[in-house]
Design a protein around this motif. Structure first.
Motif, short mmCIF file in Angstrom:
data_model
loop_
_atom_site.label_atom_id
_atom_site.label_comp_id
_atom_site.label_asym_id
_atom_site.label_seq_id
_atom_site.Cartn_x
_atom_site.Cartn_y
_atom_site.Cartn_z
N ARG A 189 -28.13 75.94 17.18
CA ARG A 189 -27.75 75.43 18.49
C ARG A 189 -27.44 76.59 19.46
NH1 ARG A 189 -26.96 73.54 13.89
NH2 ARG A 189 -24.73 73.98 13.98
N TRP A 233 -24.19 70.67 26.74
CA TRP A 233 -23.72 70.72 25.35
C TRP A 233 -22.34 71.37 25.23
CZ3 TRP A 233 -24.75 67.96 21.41
CH2 TRP A 233 -24.37 68.35 20.13
N ARG A 269 -19.80 68.02 18.86
CA ARG A 269 -20.29 69.38 18.65
C ARG A 269 -20.03 69.88 17.23
NH1 ARG A 269 -17.88 73.07 22.93
NH2 ARG A 269 -19.40 74.53 22.08
N ASN A 283 -22.81 67.90 15.41
CA ASN A 283 -24.09 68.19 16.05
C ASN A 283 -24.92 66.94 16.28
OD1 ASN A 283 -23.78 71.08 16.21
ND2 ASN A 283 -24.07 71.09 13.99
#
Length: 118
Positions: free
Chosen positions: A27, A52, A73, A76
């Motif tokens: 990421r 994000w 987060r 994910n």
């Protein structure tokens, strides 16, 4: 990086549904995640997006107030909560990732079908 969308199904008008988009791979430099939808014979339509790192979801006018984007987060995963579904919301929903080095969304999931019918 791979995206896996899931959660679609057959619902009735007015129902709710939650779509998920699981992100695998690095990421690093992930900037924005987005949801799009498409029906046969029509252009792909932007539904909404979320930064994000910082959140700050944005929505298309057609779904504002009915759909909510969130992200986890740690796990994910990005979510799209759909409320008050209408027949015109029926579509294949795609999630997509925009990385900082790209000029636009450059990673796409395979789509999940949402059917709204009584």
């Amino acid at each position: 990086v791979q995206l896996q969308a899931s959660g679609g199904g057959l619902v009735q008008p007015g129902d709710s549904l939650r779509l998920s988009c699981a992100i695998s791979g690095s990421r690093r430099s992930l900037y924005v995640m987005g949801w799009f939808r498409q029906t046969p014979g029509k252009e792909r339509e932007f539904v909404g997006s979320v930064n994000w790192a910082g959140g700050d979801p944005k929505y298309a006018e057609s779904v504002k107030g009915r759909f909510t984007i969130s992200r986890d987060r740690v796990a994910n995963v990005m979510y799209l909560q759909l409320h008050g579904l209408r027949p015109e919301d029926a579509a294949v929903y795609f999630c997509a990732a925009h990385f900082r080095m790209a000029t636009d969304y450059n990673i796409w999931g395979q789509g999940t079908l949402v059917t709204v019918s009584s």
